[in-house]
Design a protein around this motif. Structure first.
Motif, short mmCIF file in Angstrom:
data_model
loop_
_atom_site.label_atom_id
_atom_site.label_comp_id
_atom_site.label_asym_id
_atom_site.label_seq_id
_atom_site.Cartn_x
_atom_site.Cartn_y
_atom_site.Cartn_z
N ARG A 187 0.82 -1.22 0.00
CA ARG A 187 0.00 0.00 0.00
C ARG A 187 0.85 1.27 0.00
N ALA A 188 2.16 1.12 0.06
CA ALA A 188 3.05 2.29 0.22
C ALA A 188 3.46 2.88 -1.13
N PHE A 189 3.34 4.19 -1.20
CA PHE A 189 3.86 4.92 -2.36
C PHE A 189 5.28 5.41 -2.04
N ALA A 190 6.07 5.59 -3.07
CA ALA A 190 7.44 6.10 -2.90
C ALA A 190 7.43 7.62 -3.05
N ILE A 191 7.68 8.31 -1.94
CA ILE A 191 7.69 9.78 -1.98
C ILE A 191 9.04 10.34 -1.53
N ASN A 192 9.95 9.47 -1.12
CA ASN A 192 11.25 9.96 -0.65
C ASN A 192 12.11 10.43 -1.83
N PHE A 193 13.02 11.34 -1.55
CA PHE A 193 13.89 11.89 -2.58
C PHE A 193 15.21 12.33 -1.94
N VAL A 194 16.17 12.68 -2.78
CA VAL A 194 17.45 13.22 -2.30
C VAL A 194 17.63 14.62 -2.89
N ASN A 195 18.34 15.45 -2.16
CA ASN A 195 18.57 16.81 -2.62
C ASN A 195 19.69 16.85 -3.66
N MET A 196 19.52 17.69 -4.63
CA MET A 196 20.57 17.91 -5.62
C MET A 196 21.54 18.95 -5.07
N PRO A 197 22.84 18.68 -5.08
CA PRO A 197 23.80 19.63 -4.51
C PRO A 197 23.82 20.96 -5.27
N ALA A 198 24.11 22.01 -4.54
CA ALA A 198 24.22 23.33 -5.18
C ALA A 198 25.47 23.38 -6.04
N MET A 199 25.31 23.87 -7.26
CA MET A 199 26.44 23.97 -8.19
C MET A 199 26.38 25.32 -8.89
N ARG A 209 -3.97 7.72 -6.03
CA ARG A 209 -4.72 7.74 -4.77
C ARG A 209 -6.20 8.04 -5.00
N SER A 210 -6.48 8.80 -6.04
CA SER A 210 -7.88 9.11 -6.35
C SER A 210 -8.56 7.99 -7.12
N ASN A 211 -7.78 7.00 -7.51
CA ASN A 211 -8.32 5.87 -8.25
C ASN A 211 -8.94 4.87 -7.28
N ALA A 212 -9.99 4.22 -7.73
CA ALA A 212 -10.66 3.22 -6.87
C ALA A 212 -9.75 2.04 -6.59
N THR A 213 -8.90 1.72 -7.54
CA THR A 213 -7.96 0.60 -7.35
C THR A 213 -6.54 1.09 -7.58
N PRO A 214 -5.95 1.78 -6.61
CA PRO A 214 -4.59 2.31 -6.79
C PRO A 214 -3.57 1.19 -6.91
N ASN A 215 -2.47 1.51 -7.56
CA ASN A 215 -1.41 0.52 -7.77
C ASN A 215 -0.07 1.11 -7.33
N PRO A 216 0.21 1.12 -6.02
CA PRO A 216 1.46 1.69 -5.52
C PRO A 216 2.70 1.03 -6.11
N ALA A 217 2.63 -0.27 -6.37
CA ALA A 217 3.80 -0.97 -6.91
C ALA A 217 4.20 -0.40 -8.27
N ALA A 218 3.19 -0.08 -9.10
CA ALA A 218 3.48 0.51 -10.41
C ALA A 218 4.11 1.88 -10.26
N ASN A 262 6.24 12.64 -10.30
CA ASN A 262 5.98 11.56 -9.35
C ASN A 262 4.88 11.94 -8.37
N ASP A 263 4.89 13.18 -7.90
CA ASP A 263 3.84 13.64 -6.98
C ASP A 263 2.47 13.60 -7.66
N ARG A 264 2.41 14.01 -8.91
CA ARG A 264 1.13 14.00 -9.63
C ARG A 264 0.64 12.58 -9.85
N LEU A 265 1.58 11.68 -10.14
CA LEU A 265 1.19 10.28 -10.34
C LEU A 265 0.62 9.69 -9.05
#
Length: 282
Positions: free
Chosen positions: A90-102, A161-170, A153-156
């Motif tokens: 049931r878990a979605f992937a929302i974690n991310f890493v910061n891009m270093p300042a350049m 989540r608004s879908n009746a049958t969400p697919n977190p794995a996808a 990714n956030d929009r997906l």
């Protein structure tokens, strides 16, 4: 019958005054010529000094930027592994890493305007300046691309989540794949783009050091590499065909190739040492 002594004296006085004035003018002209030559020499040496400083600064900038990109790529790939290790259906992937300042690769904006009597250095610097400008544009675009990837990714996630049958794995696999492709793209970018620019900078640095030699050795080095070099040319056009064209640049590249390869090897060894000191795995 001789001239009166008074008339002779006046003629001598006139000739003396004229000779003194002419000598003063000649001496002044000679002094001006010598001063102009000395000033030109000082300007030339100052430009060569600035080139040395700028090249060193740009090489350091290349190294720092490459290390930051490599660090970011490593973090992205670690994130990909973490996303694919999520077992909760049931878990979605929302974690991310910061891009270093350049800040981008440094390049003196005045370099295209440097006036130096070296066809080789002038053209090499123009090529490097153009390449650095292009690299900086890509670096700037990378941050926008990464922000866009995270927003997609956030929009997906919102859509699923608004879908009746969400697919977190996808969603997780889609996110991991996009991160992986982005990391590979960045890695290919700096591995393919940076070495050529770094090598050109090393070539300019080594050749510039030859031109900075004192006691006329710099002029002699310029003459040996870009002048006649004991070759005879019947016409000036023949000399220009030999000394001031792309083939002459290739010829200088070959002549200093051993020194360039040695400098590149030492630089790579230095990078390895710095990474070991920082505890970074290549």
């Amino acid at each position: 019958m001789g001239l009166p002594s008074e008339t002779l004296y006046r003629w001598q006085e006139l000739i003396g005054a004229f000779g003194g004035s002419a000598f003063a003018v000649l001496l002044s002209a000679l002094g001006y010529w010598v001063k102009s030559k000395l000033d030109a020499r000082e300007r030339r040496l100052e430009i060569l000094r600035r080139i040395e400083v700028d090249i060193t600064y740009t090489l350091n900038s290349f190294h720092n930027t490459q290390e930051k990109l490599a660090y970011f790529v490593g973090n992205l790939r670690t994130l990909v592994v973490e996303v694919r290790q999520i077992n909760d259906p049931r878990a979605f992937a929302i974690n991310f890493v910061n891009m270093p300042a350049m800040a981008g690769i440094y390049m003196d904006p005045d370099i295209p305007n440097f006036r130096i009597n070296s066809y080789y250095i002038h053209n090499k610097l123009l090529w490097v300046h153009s390449a650095v400008s292009e690299v900086n544009c890509i670096l700037s675009a990378l941050r926008d691309d990464y922000d866009r990837l995270l927003k997609v990714n956030d929009r997906l996630i919102d859509l699923l989540r608004s879908n009746a049958t969400p697919n977190p794995a996808a969603q997780r696999e889609s996110y991991a794949t996009n991160l992986e492709l982005f990391a590979t793209g960045i890695e290919n970018f700096y591995r393919e783009s940076f070495p050529g620019g770094i090598k050109s900078l090393i070539q300019v640095k080594i050749y510039n050091e030859k031109l900075r030699r004192s006691y006329g050795r710099g002029r002699f080095a310029l003459w040996m590499h870009e002048g006649t070099n004991f070759k005879y040319f019947r016409r000036h056009t023949d000399f220009k065909k030999f000394a001031r064209n792309l083939e002459s640049i290739d010829r200088v590249d070959v002549e200093i190739s051993t020194e360039v390869d040695g400098a590149l090897a030492k630089m790579q060894q230095r990078v390895v040492v710095l990474r070991e000191q920082a505890g970074v795995t290549p």
